[in-house]
Design an enzyme around this catalytic site. Structure first.
Site, PDB file in Angstrom:
ATOM      1  N   PRO A   1       0.821  -1.211   0.000  1.00 13.01           N
ATOM      2  CG  PRO A   1      -0.553  -1.475   1.833  1.00 13.01           C
ATOM      3  CD  PRO A   1       0.701  -1.976   1.215  1.00 13.01           C
ATOM      4  CD  GLU A   2       3.636   2.614  -3.959  1.00 17.44           C
ATOM      5  OE1 GLU A   2       3.739   3.736  -4.478  1.00 17.44           O
ATOM      6  OE2 GLU A   2       4.091   1.583  -4.491  1.00 17.44           O
TER       7      GLU A   2
ATOM      8  CE  LYS B   1       4.891   4.774   0.854  1.00 19.01           C
ATOM      9  NZ  LYS B   1       6.188   4.145   0.583  1.00 19.01           N
TER      10      LYS B   1
ATOM     11  NE  ARG C   1      13.241  -0.937  -1.732  1.00 16.76           N
ATOM     12  CZ  ARG C   1      13.895  -1.757  -0.903  1.00 16.76           C
ATOM     13  NH1 ARG C   1      14.504  -2.810  -1.362  1.00 16.76           N
ATOM     14  NH2 ARG C   1      13.941  -1.508   0.387  1.00 16.76           N
TER      15      ARG C   1
END
Length: 288
Positions: free
Chosen positions: A2-3, A59, A266
């Site tokens: 979730p962002e 967040k 990433r």
DNA sequence: ACAATATCCTGCGAGC
DNA sequence: TGCTCGCAGGATATTG
């Protein structure tokens, strides 16, 4: 994972159902999800409280309690937060169940075990959660182009890791960072202090656009741990992603294919022809 | 102060 | 088939 758009969707939906609701019981299945205070004080402090408001900071979900304290939840990578009728059969990996006085329960679920929750006073929002160190909210009116520039001022690092840094700008994660950089036609490894004015303007607009669209489409459910809203429903933005997890597929803007690379440790998705790494040689490349 | 990297945690896909 | 290995990744700590 979730962002901002996913957590904002949770916030809005939660706000519509939990305001004024009293917490009648708290079942802490996995004490390790409580990071502050100790688990016993967390359960005792939450029980009997009334929820008055729901906010989002980066967040983090912040449920304001009538006592002035706040119940704060961070879902990290795979956390899920459900609002369901009390007595609904619990899925696996449930960490926390909070009963409300409307016959419903709030459930925190997390397979990976990185989600975390807190019960904090107003003061502890800064001392424990470091809310005061978070960067500006990119969808708030205060996030002007000048504000954006000031956040990148004299930064020499690669632009993507900077976008992921919650102290620089709040709420951006791996999905929306890649989408914003693609839309701005910027390579994620570009150093922030080499971006030209036109590039910075494109990036500023792109960040706001992809986050706004993410919220409009109720978030992205394409990632591991599948994001779900409080009703267990998927978002829709995964159908509109231009690059994220689209490696090998056709770029939406040219004839090329999307590639996966590593940036700052990433996984990162780019179109190598739309997002070239070289700094534009033409005039306008004034340093910041 | 900033930049870069390791760590946490578990499931899952790749490869043998 | 079944095992090991590496990866996924937000936040935080640590190191340079």
């Amino acid at each position: 994972m979730p962002e901002l758009p996913e957590v904002e969707t949770l916030r809005r939906d939660l706000l519509s159902v939990v305001c004024g609701r009293r917490i009648t019981a708290v079942t802490l299945v996995e004490p390790l999800v409580v990071k502050h205070p100790d688990p016993g004080d967390f359960v005792r402090g939450l029980t009997g409280q009334t929820i008055d408001d729901v906010e989002r900071h980066a967040k983090y979900l912040q449920l304001h309690l009538r006592s002035g304290s706040s119940w704060v939840v961070h879902l990290m990578l795979e956390g899920q937060f459900f609002y369901q009728p009390s007595g609904t059969a619990l899925a696996s990996d449930i960490k926390l169940v909070v009963q409300l006085d409307d016959g419903h329960q709030l459930v925190l679920r997390d397979v990976v075990g990185l989600a975390r929750t807190f019960l904090v006073t107003e003061e502890e929002l800064d001392t424990v959660l470091k809310f005061d160190a978070l960067g500006p909210e990119p969808l708030e009116p205060g996030f002007t182009y000048a504000c954006f520039l000031s956040r990148l001022h004299r930064r020499t690092g690669m632009i993507k890791p900077l976008l992921l840094d919650q102290k620089v700008i709040a709420g951006i994660g791996n999905v929306y960072a890649d989408e914003a950089l693609f839309r701005a036609r910027l390579h994620p490894k570009r150093k922030a202090n080499t971006l030209t004015e036109s590039e910075l303007k494109r990036l500023y607009a792109s960040i706001r656009e992809v986050l706004q669209e993410g919220v409009q489409h109720r978030g992205t459910s394409a990632t591991r741990g599948l994001y779900r809203d409080i009703w267990g429903q998927k978002g829709h933005y995964q159908d509109r992603l231009a690059v994220f997890r689209r490696q090998g597929k056709a770029c939406t803007g040219c004839q090329g294919n999307v590639e996966q690379i590593q940036v700052g440790g990433r996984a990162t998705f780019i179109c190598p022809s739309c997002q070239v790494e070289a700094v534009p040689s033409a005039a306008g490349a004034r340093g910041r």
